[in-house]
Design an enzyme around this catalytic site. Structure first.
Site, short mmCIF file in Angstrom:
data_model
loop_
_atom_site.label_atom_id
_atom_site.label_comp_id
_atom_site.label_asym_id
_atom_site.label_seq_id
_atom_site.Cartn_x
_atom_site.Cartn_y
_atom_site.Cartn_z
N ASN A 194 -6.85 -5.70 -8.20
CA ASN A 194 -7.14 -4.07 -8.32
C ASN A 194 -7.19 -3.23 -9.41
O ASN A 194 -6.57 -3.56 -10.42
CB ASN A 194 -6.19 -3.33 -7.30
CG ASN A 194 -6.06 -3.56 -6.19
OD1 ASN A 194 -6.40 -3.09 -5.29
ND2 ASN A 194 -4.52 -4.63 -5.72
N ASN A 248 0.38 4.73 -0.49
CA ASN A 248 0.18 5.97 0.29
C ASN A 248 0.51 5.29 1.67
O ASN A 248 0.50 6.09 2.64
CB ASN A 248 -1.14 5.89 0.22
CG ASN A 248 -1.64 6.53 -0.98
OD1 ASN A 248 -0.63 7.25 -2.14
ND2 ASN A 248 -2.67 6.61 -2.79
N CYS A 261 0.65 -1.20 0.44
CA CYS A 261 0.03 -0.26 0.22
C CYS A 261 1.17 1.20 0.12
O CYS A 261 1.69 1.64 0.83
CB CYS A 261 -1.08 0.24 0.96
SG CYS A 261 -1.85 1.40 1.06
N CYS A 290 -4.94 5.48 -5.20
CA CYS A 290 -4.32 4.37 -5.26
C CYS A 290 -2.76 3.95 -5.51
O CYS A 290 -2.43 4.28 -6.73
CB CYS A 290 -5.09 2.90 -5.55
SG CYS A 290 -4.27 0.81 -5.31
N1 LIG Z 1 -4.54 1.98 -1.34
C1 LIG Z 1 -3.23 1.17 -1.15
C2 LIG Z 1 -2.97 0.13 -2.36
C3 LIG Z 1 -4.49 -0.67 -1.03
C4 LIG Z 1 -4.37 -2.95 -1.39
C5 LIG Z 1 -5.14 -2.91 -1.92
N2 LIG Z 1 -6.28 -2.58 -2.11
C6 LIG Z 1 -4.54 -4.82 -2.66
O1 LIG Z 1 -5.74 -5.45 -1.43
O2 LIG Z 1 -4.42 -4.84 -3.11
C7 LIG Z 1 -2.38 2.16 -1.87
O3 LIG Z 1 -1.30 2.97 -2.39
O4 LIG Z 1 -1.36 1.26 -2.83
#
Ligand SMILES: N[C@@H](CCC[C@H](N)C(=O)O)C(=O)O
Length: 302
Positions: free
Chosen positions: A199, A80, A78, A226
């Site tokens: 995603n 961010n 993640c 994201c």
């Molecule tokens: N918001 C995040 C990514 C979050 C993880 C995603 N929902 C997953 O389960 O792969 C970012 O900023 O990278």
């Protein structure tokens, strides 16, 4: 009783990507999916990702970080959220460079020149079908055979796919806002071609080195930003000849700079973070059996 009950948290955001950070470095209990879902409830501290800091488990790293989505699933990456965590640890330690470990591996972070701007090294992207992962072999993941809508007039088709520590599909469109991503996103997230779900991003090339995108996040839904999707989109744009390796990416919450470094293949993501408030989880939220489906005012209400 959950390790989160009555525990302090910090609410932050990275370009509107809603991030809650909890420090369990002195109380290293692993959370359950139900506890994470309860924490995400309106009575808790609604987030897109819950970043939980644990004691370092590998020499040379500053902490181990677990990343939970709102549905309680865990993510390997993640971008961010890592910038938010890094900002807290920069302030705690006075360091300007940090090394974290996540389920996806080692992540380095640096404090930038401007306040609350930081860079994370998201590592090297992976493009092999087994690494993403995909359910069947595709030799060329720059554009895989996948479409939704009528066979002769698909609404979306031929996404680029990549892993940035988590699985991403990027559909190239003229206008990312022209689609009902809230409806299409969950269908594609759960498509059988993605055994670990994915995603889902809609992206447009809006300048020689500029991309505009929106993402439906696995396990969290529509978000304002994201970071790992921005990285996946940037590397996919570069590897399909749409842009160069350094781009500005405009997300609904703002801009990130993504640099796919030639010398080591690593992807660097730079952008701001914001502090919103400090809070404490209500113990009542976790008082019931959070290992089950229902929680006190928690996941059942979502
Ligand atoms: N918001 C995040 C990514 C979050 C993880 C995603 N929902 C997953 O389960 O792969 C970012 O900023 O990278």
């Amino acid at each position: 009783m959950s390790a989160l009950a009555d525990h302090p948290y910090v609410k932050m955001n990275g370009l509107g990507n809603e991030i809650v950070v909890v420090d369990l470095r002195d109380r290293p209990e692993k959370l359950t999916a139900a506890e994470a879902r309860a924490a995400a409830s309106p009575e808790g501290a609604p987030f897109d990702q819950l970043m939980v800091l644990y004691p370092a488990r590998t020499p040379g790293t500053d902490a181990f970080v677990r990343i939970y989505n709102t549905d309680g699933s865990e993510a390997g990456a993640c971008g961010n959220g890592m910038r938010c965590v890094a900002d807290i640890v920069f302030a705690d330690t006075g360091k300007t460079a940090l090394t974290f470990e996540t389920r996806a591996g080692i992540i380095n972070a640096w404090k930038g020149e401007e306040p609350l701007v930081s860079t994370v090294d998201m590592g090297a992207p992976k493009f092999g079908w087994r690494d993403i992962p995909l359910a069947e072999e595709f030799r060329d993941t720059r554009a895989i055979e996948l479409q939704i809508g009528p066979i002769d007039a698909p609404i979306l088709h031929s996404p680029s796919v990549a892993s940035m520590g988590n699985p991403h599909a990027v559909f190239w469109v003229d206008d990312p806002w022209a689609y009902d991503l809230g409806k299409i996103g969950p269908l594609l997230e759960n498509h059988p071609i993605f055994p670990d779900r994915a995603n889902i991003t809609l992206a447009a090339v809006t300048g020689p080195d500029h991309l505009t995108m929106r993402t439906w996040e696995r396990g969290a839904g529509l978000t304002k930003a994201c970071g790992s999707a921005a990285c996946a989109t940037a590397v996919s744009a570069a590897r399909t000849g749409r842009t160069g390796r350094r781009v500005r990416v405009t997300l609904p919450g703002g801009d990130l700079i993504i640099d796919w470094r030639e010398r080591d293949d690593h992807v660097l993501m730079t952008g701001p973070v914001e502090y919103e408030w400090h809070g404490r989880f209500d113990p009542a939220l976790f008082a019931k059996d959070v290992t089950g489906a229902a929680t006190a005012g928690g996941a059942a209400g979502r």
